[in-house]
Write a protein that holds these residues in place. Structure first.
Motif, PDB file in Angstrom:
ATOM      1  N   ASP A   1     178.693  17.010  88.986  1.00 39.87           N
ATOM      2  CA  ASP A   1     179.378  16.346  87.873  1.00 39.87           C
ATOM      3  C   ASP A   1     178.397  16.152  86.715  1.00 39.87           C
ATOM      4  N   PRO A   2     178.589  16.885  85.613  1.00 42.56           N
ATOM      5  CA  PRO A   2     177.632  16.801  84.501  1.00 42.56           C
ATOM      6  C   PRO A   2     177.817  15.600  83.571  1.00 42.56           C
ATOM      7  N   ARG A   3     178.842  14.766  83.824  1.00 40.61           N
ATOM      8  CA  ARG A   3     179.064  13.632  82.930  1.00 40.61           C
ATOM      9  C   ARG A   3     177.954  12.593  83.091  1.00 40.61           C
ATOM     10  N   PRO A   4     177.461  12.050  81.954  1.00 40.99           N
ATOM     11  CA  PRO A   4     176.425  11.019  82.039  1.00 40.99           C
ATOM     12  C   PRO A   4     176.908   9.806  82.833  1.00 40.99           C
ATOM     13  N   GLN A   5     176.093   9.386  83.798  1.00 37.97           N
ATOM     14  CA  GLN A   5     176.405   8.211  84.604  1.00 37.97           C
ATOM     15  C   GLN A   5     175.117   7.424  84.828  1.00 37.97           C
ATOM     16  N   ALA A   6     175.204   6.122  84.728  1.00 36.93           N
ATOM     17  CA  ALA A   6     174.029   5.255  84.819  1.00 36.93           C
ATOM     18  C   ALA A   6     173.349   5.299  86.178  1.00 36.93           C
ATOM     19  N   ASP A   7     174.078   5.728  87.218  1.00 39.92           N
ATOM     20  CA  ASP A   7     173.484   5.745  88.561  1.00 39.92           C
ATOM     21  C   ASP A   7     173.146   7.158  89.049  1.00 39.92           C
ATOM     22  N   THR A   8     173.135   8.119  88.125  1.00 38.15           N
ATOM     23  CA  THR A   8     172.809   9.502  88.475  1.00 38.15           C
ATOM     24  C   THR A   8     171.556   9.944  87.740  1.00 38.15           C
ATOM     25  N   LEU A   9     170.557  10.361  88.490  1.00 36.64           N
ATOM     26  CA  LEU A   9     169.319  10.880  87.908  1.00 36.64           C
ATOM     27  C   LEU A   9     169.540  12.328  87.502  1.00 36.64           C
ATOM     28  N   VAL A  10     169.313  12.626  86.234  1.00 34.24           N
ATOM     29  CA  VAL A  10     169.453  13.980  85.706  1.00 34.24           C
ATOM     30  C   VAL A  10     168.066  14.620  85.696  1.00 34.24           C
ATOM     31  N   VAL A  11     167.966  15.810  86.290  1.00 36.47           N
ATOM     32  CA  VAL A  11     166.678  16.492  86.414  1.00 36.47           C
ATOM     33  C   VAL A  11     166.750  17.859  85.736  1.00 36.47           C
ATOM     34  N   ASP A  12     165.685  18.199  85.014  1.00 33.64           N
ATOM     35  CA  ASP A  12     165.560  19.529  84.414  1.00 33.64           C
ATOM     36  C   ASP A  12     164.167  20.060  84.712  1.00 33.64           C
TER      37      ASP A  12
ATOM     38  N   ALA B   1     169.284  15.104  75.467  1.00 29.39           N
ATOM     39  CA  ALA B   1     169.638  14.058  74.497  1.00 29.39           C
ATOM     40  C   ALA B   1     170.947  13.342  74.814  1.00 29.39           C
ATOM     41  N   PRO B   2     172.037  14.053  75.148  1.00 30.07           N
ATOM     42  CA  PRO B   2     173.284  13.338  75.438  1.00 30.07           C
ATOM     43  C   PRO B   2     173.142  12.375  76.625  1.00 30.07           C
ATOM     44  N   TYR B   3     172.352  12.755  77.604  1.00 33.28           N
ATOM     45  CA  TYR B   3     172.140  11.891  78.764  1.00 33.28           C
ATOM     46  C   TYR B   3     171.301  10.672  78.382  1.00 33.28           C
ATOM     47  N   MET B   4     170.226  10.916  77.636  1.00 33.62           N
ATOM     48  CA  MET B   4     169.364   9.813  77.226  1.00 33.62           C
ATOM     49  C   MET B   4     170.122   8.835  76.332  1.00 33.62           C
ATOM     50  N   GLU B   5     170.933   9.360  75.420  1.00 30.51           N
ATOM     51  CA  GLU B   5     171.709   8.505  74.513  1.00 30.51           C
ATOM     52  C   GLU B   5     172.733   7.665  75.272  1.00 30.51           C
ATOM     53  N   ALA B   6     173.212   8.176  76.403  1.00 27.02           N
ATOM     54  CA  ALA B   6     174.195   7.450  77.217  1.00 27.02           C
ATOM     55  C   ALA B   6     173.528   6.483  78.197  1.00 27.02           C
ATOM     56  N   GLY B   7     172.203   6.469  78.216  1.00 31.14           N
ATOM     57  CA  GLY B   7     171.498   5.571  79.119  1.00 31.14           C
ATOM     58  C   GLY B   7     171.364   6.098  80.537  1.00 31.14           C
ATOM     59  N   THR B   8     171.603   7.394  80.711  1.00 31.28           N
ATOM     60  CA  THR B   8     171.474   8.026  82.021  1.00 31.28           C
ATOM     61  C   THR B   8     169.995   8.281  82.310  1.00 31.28           C
ATOM     62  N   PRO B   9     169.525   7.996  83.525  1.00 32.92           N
ATOM     63  CA  PRO B   9     168.129   8.279  83.850  1.00 32.92           C
ATOM     64  C   PRO B   9     167.866   9.794  83.827  1.00 32.92           C
TER      65      PRO B   9
ATOM     66  N   THR C   1     154.392  18.109  74.791  1.00 35.08           N
ATOM     67  CA  THR C   1     153.823  16.851  74.315  1.00 35.08           C
ATOM     68  C   THR C   1     154.681  16.192  73.249  1.00 35.08           C
ATOM     69  N   TRP C   2     155.453  16.955  72.508  1.00 34.37           N
ATOM     70  CA  TRP C   2     156.298  16.406  71.448  1.00 34.37           C
ATOM     71  C   TRP C   2     157.704  16.032  71.934  1.00 34.37           C
ATOM     72  N   ALA C   3     157.998  16.286  73.184  1.00 37.64           N
ATOM     73  CA  ALA C   3     159.333  16.020  73.720  1.00 37.64           C
ATOM     74  C   ALA C   3     159.643  14.524  73.731  1.00 37.64           C
ATOM     75  N   PRO C   4     160.922  14.161  73.582  1.00 35.11           N
ATOM     76  CA  PRO C   4     161.291  12.752  73.556  1.00 35.11           C
ATOM     77  C   PRO C   4     161.219  12.067  74.923  1.00 35.11           C
ATOM     78  N   LEU C   5     161.141  12.828  75.990  1.00 36.97           N
ATOM     79  CA  LEU C   5     161.081  12.271  77.334  1.00 36.97           C
ATOM     80  C   LEU C   5     159.680  11.743  77.612  1.00 36.97           C
ATOM     81  N   THR C   6     159.572  10.635  78.318  1.00 45.04           N
ATOM     82  CA  THR C   6     158.261  10.043  78.583  1.00 45.04           C
ATOM     83  C   THR C   6     157.704  10.409  79.953  1.00 45.04           C
TER      84      THR C   6
END
Length: 127
Positions: free
Chosen positions: A60-71, A81-89, A97-102
């Motif tokens: 299920d690709p929909r952003p969910q707060a209890d689903t860890l998205v991995v790439d 970005a859509p996942y991060m904006e939705a608060g999905t981990p 180094t310039w990526a928005p992910l920490t």
């Protein structure tokens, strides 16, 4: 035209980086229920992370707060970005180094990473 510098990532490096992701999320305050791998590069790492955490792998690709998205790699951040904006981990094996992910797994310089699941041309460069 200059070809970008390439670096082949071994399956052992993939497993090590995926286990590091699982280690970051094991015991994390965010209660995870599943792991989702962004097609296509995130599928293998997500499977490893899900196994390490004892969680199901979801399609299920929909952003969910209890689903860890991995790439596999976060570069510009457009894919996550859509996942991060939705608060999905979100986490990844590597990030530029310039990526928005920490995520702590950074890539030195600007090499083109070639993962084991990616085909290469007969000239050895990315396809």
């Amino acid at each position: 035209m200059n070809m970008p510098t390439t670096r082949s990532v071994t399956i052992e490096e993939v497993h090590s980086a995926a286990r590091a992701i699982a280690g970051r999320w094991n015991g994390h305050p965010t209660e995870l229920a599943a792991v989702y791998g962004i097609p296509r590069g995130g599928l293998v790492p997500a499977g490893i992370v899900a196994s390490e955490l004892g969680l199901p792998l979801t399609s299920d690709p929909r952003p969910q707060a209890d689903t860890l998205v991995v790439d596999d790699l976060v570069d510009s951040g457009a894919t996550v970005a859509p996942y991060m904006e939705a608060g999905t981990p979100v986490d990844a094996l590597y990030r530029k180094t310039w990526a928005p992910l920490t995520s702590p797994a950074t890539v030195d310089g600007d090499p083109w990473l070639i993962f084991p699941w990616e085909a290469t041309s007969t000239t050895g460069g990315p396809t």
